[in-house]
Design a protein around this motif. Structure first.
Motif, PDB file in Angstrom:
ATOM      1  N   GLN A 219       0.871  -1.259   0.122  1.00 19.59           N
ATOM      2  CA  GLN A 219       0.016  -0.080   0.058  1.00 19.59           C
ATOM      3  C   GLN A 219       0.926   1.445  -0.008  1.00 19.59           C
ATOM      4  OE1 GLN A 219      -2.770   0.380   3.323  1.00 19.59           O
ATOM      5  NE2 GLN A 219      -3.237   2.436   2.867  1.00 19.59           N
ATOM      6  N   LYS A 220       1.873   1.384   0.720  1.00 18.21           N
ATOM      7  CA  LYS A 220       2.824   2.378   0.876  1.00 18.21           C
ATOM      8  C   LYS A 220       3.569   2.790  -0.405  1.00 18.21           C
ATOM      9  CE  LYS A 220       3.474   2.638   5.899  1.00 18.21           C
ATOM     10  NZ  LYS A 220       4.397   2.654   7.046  1.00 18.21           N
ATOM     11  N   LEU A 221       3.979   1.503  -1.087  1.00 21.26           N
ATOM     12  CA  LEU A 221       4.699   1.709  -2.290  1.00 21.26           C
ATOM     13  C   LEU A 221       3.880   2.121  -3.135  1.00 21.26           C
ATOM     14  CD1 LEU A 221       7.428   1.444  -4.002  1.00 21.26           C
ATOM     15  CD2 LEU A 221       6.594  -1.105  -4.290  1.00 21.26           C
ATOM     16  N   ALA A 222       2.486   1.703  -3.275  1.00 26.04           N
ATOM     17  CA  ALA A 222       1.670   2.346  -4.414  1.00 26.04           C
ATOM     18  C   ALA A 222       1.340   3.738  -4.108  1.00 26.04           C
ATOM     19  CB  ALA A 222       0.269   1.619  -4.125  1.00 26.04           C
ATOM     20  N   GLU A 223       1.112   4.120  -3.070  1.00 24.91           N
ATOM     21  CA  GLU A 223       1.043   5.772  -2.865  1.00 24.91           C
ATOM     22  C   GLU A 223       2.447   6.299  -3.297  1.00 24.91           C
ATOM     23  OE1 GLU A 223       0.133   5.606   1.369  1.00 24.91           O
ATOM     24  OE2 GLU A 223      -1.913   5.120   1.123  1.00 24.91           O
ATOM     25  N   SER A 224       3.457   5.683  -2.870  1.00 26.69           N
ATOM     26  CA  SER A 224       4.790   6.592  -3.190  1.00 26.69           C
ATOM     27  C   SER A 224       4.781   6.675  -4.739  1.00 26.69           C
ATOM     28  CB  SER A 224       6.073   5.735  -2.630  1.00 26.69           C
ATOM     29  OG  SER A 224       7.234   6.263  -3.089  1.00 26.69           O
ATOM     30  N   ILE A 225       4.548   5.656  -5.418  1.00 29.81           N
ATOM     31  CA  ILE A 225       4.727   5.607  -6.737  1.00 29.81           C
ATOM     32  C   ILE A 225       3.758   6.619  -7.553  1.00 29.81           C
ATOM     33  CG2 ILE A 225       4.049   4.197  -9.094  1.00 29.81           C
ATOM     34  CD1 ILE A 225       4.950   1.717  -7.428  1.00 29.81           C
ATOM     35  N   ARG A 226       2.516   6.842  -6.968  1.00 28.86           N
ATOM     36  CA  ARG A 226       1.559   7.833  -7.591  1.00 28.86           C
ATOM     37  C   ARG A 226       2.198   9.318  -7.266  1.00 28.86           C
ATOM     38  NH1 ARG A 226      -2.372   4.019  -5.373  1.00 28.86           N
ATOM     39  NH2 ARG A 226      -2.670   5.148  -3.523  1.00 28.86           N
ATOM     40  N   ALA A 227       2.413   9.434  -6.098  1.00 23.42           N
ATOM     41  CA  ALA A 227       3.221  10.508  -5.586  1.00 23.42           C
ATOM     42  C   ALA A 227       4.377  11.046  -6.509  1.00 23.42           C
ATOM     43  CB  ALA A 227       3.573  10.776  -4.170  1.00 23.42           C
TER      44      ALA A 227
END
Length: 238
Positions: A219-227
């Motif tokens: 979840q954190k990686l997905a959020e980081s990728i979007r940012a």
């Protein structure tokens, strides 16, 4: 084992999940190969730029600033090499995000692959278990009946509160299980569907297992990728 088998829905789901995971891993490995190639090309461009820069400055000074056509061409070339290296740098940032995103997808398809294997294998085993129970040898049932009477007359286990049915069930289960364990694994190959499914959990070669086993990390990686993608998009529009 040799009874004609029809492909169950669980096996179709397993085959679909296996194909999808294989394709996603191919895509991930393709991105990894692109990154290696771009890094190599970037280093070549950087080195070419350094050499062009050094040569141009030397010739520029030797000619006392006289910009000949050749010197102008060399100037354009050194600028082009520098810009090309920068372009590779920006591309590598995007590819790094593509790689992370592809690994997230591989974790997802890997979970589907493993879960569908579990369901397919469980379904296969249950079908054969029920078939075996429906076709138990009459001689085995007769022998079990005799054993029940034998336990009533001469118990194998001590204790007045023993249940002879449970005791015989234990003895039968142990005997049959030991006999099954003694069979060579080659007998399992007599079932084409089982050979397709496989006896063991699928190997998730190349998967980041820390990411695979941690929903929070994913979840954190997905959020980081979007940012990071949003930031790169903003930079490209300036």
């Amino acid at each position: 084992m040799t009874t004609p088998e029809q492909k169950p829905a669980s096996l179709e789901c397993f085959e679909k999940a296996r194909t999808e995971h294989t394709e996603r891993m191919k895509a991930y490995n393709g991105i990894c190969a692109d990154i290696v190639r771009c890094e190599r090309e970037q280093q070549t461009a950087i080195q070419a730029g350094k050499e062009a820069e050094s040569n141009w400055r030397t010739r520029f000074r030797n000619l006392r600033g006289n910009l000949t056509d050749e010197l102008r061409a060399e100037h354009s070339q050194r600028i082009a090499s520098r810009e090309l290296a920068d372009e590779f740098g920006e591309l590598l940032k995007e590819l790094a995000l593509d790689k992370q995103e592809a690994m997230l997808k591989c974790c997802g398809s890997g979970k589907e692959y493993v879960e569908s294997h579990r369901k397919a294998f469980t379904g296969f085993a249950d079908v054969h278990w029920q078939s075996a129970l429906r076709n138990v040898s009459p001689s085995l049932l007769w022998a079990i009946k005799l054993r029940l009477r034998r336990e009533g007359l001469s118990p194998t286990f001590a204790g007045e509160d023993r249940d002879r049915i449970n005791d015989v069930a234990y003895l039968v289960g142990e005997a049959l299980t030991r006999a099954a364990v003694a069979l060579p694994d080659s007998v399992l190959k007599e079932a084409p569907l089982l050979e397709n499914i496989g006896l063991h959990r699928p190997a998730l070669t190349g998967i980041d297992m820390e990411l695979y086993t941690s929903p929070l990390r994913r979840q954190k990686l997905a959020e980081s990728i979007r940012a990071q993608r949003a930031k790169l998009q903003e930079g490209s529009q300036k």
